[in-house]
Design a protein around this motif. Structure first.
Motif, PDB file in Angstrom:
ATOM      1  N   GLU A   1       0.744  -1.221   0.085  1.00 41.25           N
ATOM      2  CA  GLU A   1       0.162   0.134   0.239  1.00 41.25           C
ATOM      3  C   GLU A   1       0.783   1.258  -0.089  1.00 41.25           C
ATOM      4  N   ILE A   2       2.111   1.137   0.949  1.00 42.41           N
ATOM      5  CA  ILE A   2       2.763   2.527   0.888  1.00 42.41           C
ATOM      6  C   ILE A   2       3.473   2.755  -0.700  1.00 42.41           C
ATOM      7  N   VAL A   3       3.880   1.353  -1.355  1.00 48.02           N
ATOM      8  CA  VAL A   3       4.264   1.540  -2.658  1.00 48.02           C
ATOM      9  C   VAL A   3       3.107   2.245  -3.653  1.00 48.02           C
ATOM     10  N   ASP A   4       2.181   1.651  -3.700  1.00 47.52           N
ATOM     11  CA  ASP A   4       1.004   2.007  -4.610  1.00 47.52           C
ATOM     12  C   ASP A   4       0.153   3.323  -4.287  1.00 47.52           C
ATOM     13  N   ASP A   5       0.097   3.601  -2.970  1.00 45.95           N
ATOM     14  CA  ASP A   5      -0.807   4.660  -2.736  1.00 45.95           C
ATOM     15  C   ASP A   5      -0.216   5.889  -3.452  1.00 45.95           C
TER      16      ASP A   5
ATOM     17  N   GLY B   1      -0.491  11.806  -3.527  1.00 51.74           N
ATOM     18  CA  GLY B   1       0.168  12.579  -4.627  1.00 51.74           C
ATOM     19  C   GLY B   1       1.903  12.442  -4.071  1.00 51.74           C
ATOM     20  N   ARG B   2       1.984  11.522  -3.508  1.00 57.03           N
ATOM     21  CA  ARG B   2       3.584  11.784  -2.762  1.00 57.03           C
ATOM     22  C   ARG B   2       4.419  11.304  -3.828  1.00 57.03           C
ATOM     23  N   PRO B   3       5.513  11.972  -3.976  1.00 52.92           N
ATOM     24  CA  PRO B   3       6.558  11.256  -4.816  1.00 52.92           C
ATOM     25  C   PRO B   3       7.298  10.116  -4.462  1.00 52.92           C
ATOM     26  N   ALA B   4       7.919   9.696  -5.421  1.00 59.64           N
ATOM     27  CA  ALA B   4       8.758   8.278  -5.070  1.00 59.64           C
ATOM     28  C   ALA B   4       9.689   8.405  -3.915  1.00 59.64           C
ATOM     29  N   PRO B   5      10.531   9.485  -3.678  1.00 60.29           N
ATOM     30  CA  PRO B   5      11.448   9.593  -2.538  1.00 60.29           C
ATOM     31  C   PRO B   5      10.851   9.531  -1.316  1.00 60.29           C
ATOM     32  N   ASP B   6       9.360  10.056  -1.332  1.00 56.25           N
ATOM     33  CA  ASP B   6       8.682  10.097   0.023  1.00 56.25           C
ATOM     34  C   ASP B   6       8.259   8.420   0.148  1.00 56.25           C
ATOM     35  N   ARG B   7       7.853   7.990  -0.694  1.00 56.89           N
ATOM     36  CA  ARG B   7       7.336   6.522  -0.516  1.00 56.89           C
ATOM     37  C   ARG B   7       8.529   5.755   0.099  1.00 56.89           C
ATOM     38  N   ALA B   8       9.884   6.075  -0.634  1.00 59.50           N
ATOM     39  CA  ALA B   8      11.066   5.426  -0.358  1.00 59.50           C
ATOM     40  C   ALA B   8      11.171   5.532   1.076  1.00 59.50           C
ATOM     41  N   ALA B   9      11.209   6.849   1.583  1.00 57.20           N
ATOM     42  CA  ALA B   9      11.319   7.116   3.139  1.00 57.20           C
ATOM     43  C   ALA B   9      10.621   6.518   4.003  1.00 57.20           C
ATOM     44  N   ARG B  10       9.288   6.183   3.439  1.00 51.98           N
ATOM     45  CA  ARG B  10       8.041   5.579   4.239  1.00 51.98           C
ATOM     46  C   ARG B  10       8.674   4.043   4.515  1.00 51.98           C
ATOM     47  N   LEU B  11       9.119   3.320   3.216  1.00 52.32           N
ATOM     48  CA  LEU B  11       9.571   2.180   3.271  1.00 52.32           C
ATOM     49  C   LEU B  11      10.690   1.964   4.219  1.00 52.32           C
ATOM     50  N   ASP B  12      11.609   2.949   4.151  1.00 52.89           N
ATOM     51  CA  ASP B  12      12.968   2.850   4.923  1.00 52.89           C
ATOM     52  C   ASP B  12      12.317   2.682   6.448  1.00 52.89           C
ATOM     53  N   ALA B  13      11.439   3.689   6.893  1.00 56.97           N
ATOM     54  CA  ALA B  13      10.959   3.622   8.218  1.00 56.97           C
ATOM     55  C   ALA B  13      10.306   2.291   8.541  1.00 56.97           C
ATOM     56  N   LEU B  14       9.687   1.665   7.574  1.00 57.52           N
ATOM     57  CA  LEU B  14       8.588   0.380   7.853  1.00 57.52           C
ATOM     58  C   LEU B  14       9.908  -0.685   8.008  1.00 57.52           C
TER      59      LEU B  14
ATOM     60  N   SER C   1      12.637  -5.647  -2.553  1.00 59.31           N
ATOM     61  CA  SER C   1      12.119  -5.346  -3.857  1.00 59.31           C
ATOM     62  C   SER C   1      10.873  -4.305  -3.652  1.00 59.31           C
ATOM     63  N   MET C   2      10.422  -4.048  -2.475  1.00 57.98           N
ATOM     64  CA  MET C   2       9.293  -2.879  -2.256  1.00 57.98           C
ATOM     65  C   MET C   2      10.185  -1.491  -2.590  1.00 57.98           C
ATOM     66  N   ARG C   3      11.218  -1.688  -2.283  1.00 57.86           N
ATOM     67  CA  ARG C   3      12.069  -0.255  -2.546  1.00 57.86           C
ATOM     68  C   ARG C   3      12.438  -0.253  -3.962  1.00 57.86           C
TER      69      ARG C   3
ATOM     70  N   GLU D   1      11.726   2.910  -7.549  1.00 62.20           N
ATOM     71  CA  GLU D   1      12.983   3.383  -8.363  1.00 62.20           C
ATOM     72  C   GLU D   1      12.674   2.766  -9.830  1.00 62.20           C
ATOM     73  N   VAL D   2      12.248   1.726  -9.875  1.00 60.64           N
ATOM     74  CA  VAL D   2      12.289   0.729 -11.207  1.00 60.64           C
ATOM     75  C   VAL D   2      11.067   1.010 -12.009  1.00 60.64           C
ATOM     76  N   THR D   3      10.604   1.301 -13.165  1.00 58.64           N
ATOM     77  CA  THR D   3       9.612   1.244 -13.902  1.00 58.64           C
ATOM     78  C   THR D   3       9.328   0.229 -14.951  1.00 58.64           C
ATOM     79  N   ASP D   4      10.398  -0.450 -15.358  1.00 52.20           N
ATOM     80  CA  ASP D   4      10.213  -1.395 -16.216  1.00 52.20           C
ATOM     81  C   ASP D   4      11.544  -2.225 -16.117  1.00 52.20           C
ATOM     82  N   TYR D   5      11.308  -3.581 -16.913  1.00 56.07           N
ATOM     83  CA  TYR D   5      12.478  -4.615 -16.798  1.00 56.07           C
ATOM     84  C   TYR D   5      12.683  -5.048 -17.985  1.00 56.07           C
ATOM     85  N   ALA D   6      14.038  -5.245 -18.520  1.00 54.95           N
ATOM     86  CA  ALA D   6      14.531  -5.615 -19.922  1.00 54.95           C
ATOM     87  C   ALA D   6      14.337  -7.087 -19.997  1.00 54.95           C
ATOM     88  N   THR D   7      14.617  -7.844 -19.149  1.00 54.84           N
ATOM     89  CA  THR D   7      14.379  -9.428 -19.641  1.00 54.84           C
ATOM     90  C   THR D   7      13.731  -9.876 -18.227  1.00 54.84           C
TER      91      THR D   7
END
Length: 313
Positions: free
Chosen positions: A64-68, A72-85, A126-128, A132-138
């Motif tokens: 939910e933190i990742v997808d919420d 309107g929180r930017p990715a760095p804010d969600r990353a900070a919330r994940l670090d706290a979690l 993986s949650m982090r 940061e990652v929006t697609d995967y090559a292979t």
């Protein structure tokens, strides 16, 4: 008569009022967000269900933190919330105070079933990646993500489900089943993920059929289909069916009282692939699901098998 949730906690020997409330929170998350998982969990003996709810509840809580995107929180804010979690999770797993009921329940489950903390570390990694990652090559690139987001979920479940073979022998199919479920989700949710700016389907696999992000976005925006997209999705559905085949032997390695649960989840989740195929691979415009009548047709025989297995123990 006690509610099903209370009866499960009684059977599991969870007596502390705070922990009971924590497990109830996880159970509610599973019931609300994981219809297939929740239905399958009902086939387990009552004393094992709270642990499954805790593991699912934690995974959902982090996701939910990742997808919420509503705030309107930017990715760095969600990353900070994940670090706290992550810090709060480590504290709870080490026996310290839990900052949230979900953490209290999952830490208690980890202690009760001696779940390897490394699985939680991989999950958080993986949650982090989702910030940061929006697609995967292979598929090899995607494998790094799905190991932590899905394979370790299967490994976390093994101590709860129990095995009739050495646990190490059951780990590969358990991990494969987690991956199969995850890739099934990617195929079902490709349109919703695209709205979030992510594509979990490997670019090389899509490119082999002439598909790229631009074409997927166009199909999503215009609500039109393209034969190239259909062919690419058909290929990826076939690939995912092969992952299910690798996972299938693991069901028989579980303790008999757990097999009906996993077999139900296996059948229903694999059935999503059938629904995708029946829908003509039109997953960019709608979310396919297994009909309720099909879920019931799978769950009822599963319940009979589960009850029979419990009677033999």
């Amino acid at each position: 008569m006690p509610s099903p949730g209370r009866a499960e906690l009684d059977a599991a020997g969870v007596t502390d009022p705070g922990l009971r409330a924590a497990y109830a929170t996880c159970r509610a998350l599973n019931a609300h967000h994981g219809r297939t998982y929740f239905l399958a969990t009902r086939l387990l003996p009552p004393e094992r269900r709270p642990a499954v709810h805790a593991l699912y509840g934690f995974a959902r809580f982090a996701d939910e933190i990742v997808d919420d995107l509503r705030d309107g929180r930017p990715a760095p804010d969600r990353a900070a919330r994940l670090d706290a979690l992550d810090a709060e999770l480590r504290q709870a797993l080490a026996g310290g105070p839990a900052a949230h009921p979900v953490l209290a329940a999952v830490a208690d489950t980890a202690r009760r079933f001696t779940i390897d903390p490394a699985h939680f570390t991989a999950f958080m990694t993986s949650m982090r990646m989702d910030t940061e990652v929006t697609d995967y090559a292979t598929f090899d690139d995607l494998a790094v993500y799905v190991h932590g987001s899905a394979a370790v979920i299967g490994l976390q479940m093994l101590p709860v489900l129990g095995t009739t073979v050495p646990r190490a022998e059951a780990e590969a199919p358990a991990a494969a089943l987690g991956v199969a479920f995850q890739i099934t989700n990617f195929l079902r949710d490709v349109g919703e993920d695209l709205d979030r700016g992510r594509i979990y389907l490997p670019a090389a696999e899509l490119a082999a059929f002439g598909v790229d992000r631009e074409l997927l976005t166009w199909c999503r925006r215009t609500r039109r289909q393209d034969p190239r997209v259909r062919r690419a999705l058909a290929h990826l559905v076939a690939h995912t069916r092969a992952v299910y085949r690798r996972a299938a032997p693991g069901v028989g390695m579980l303790e008999p009282v757990s097999r009906a649960c996993v077999a139900c989840a296996f059948t229903l989740y694999r059935g999503i692939l059938d629904e995708i195929e029946s829908a003509g691979y039109d997953v960019l415009h709608r979310r396919v699901s297994v009909p309720a009548r099909t879920r019931a047709a799978v769950a009822v025989p599963g319940l009979v098998r589960a009850l029979a297995a419990r009677a033999r123990t």
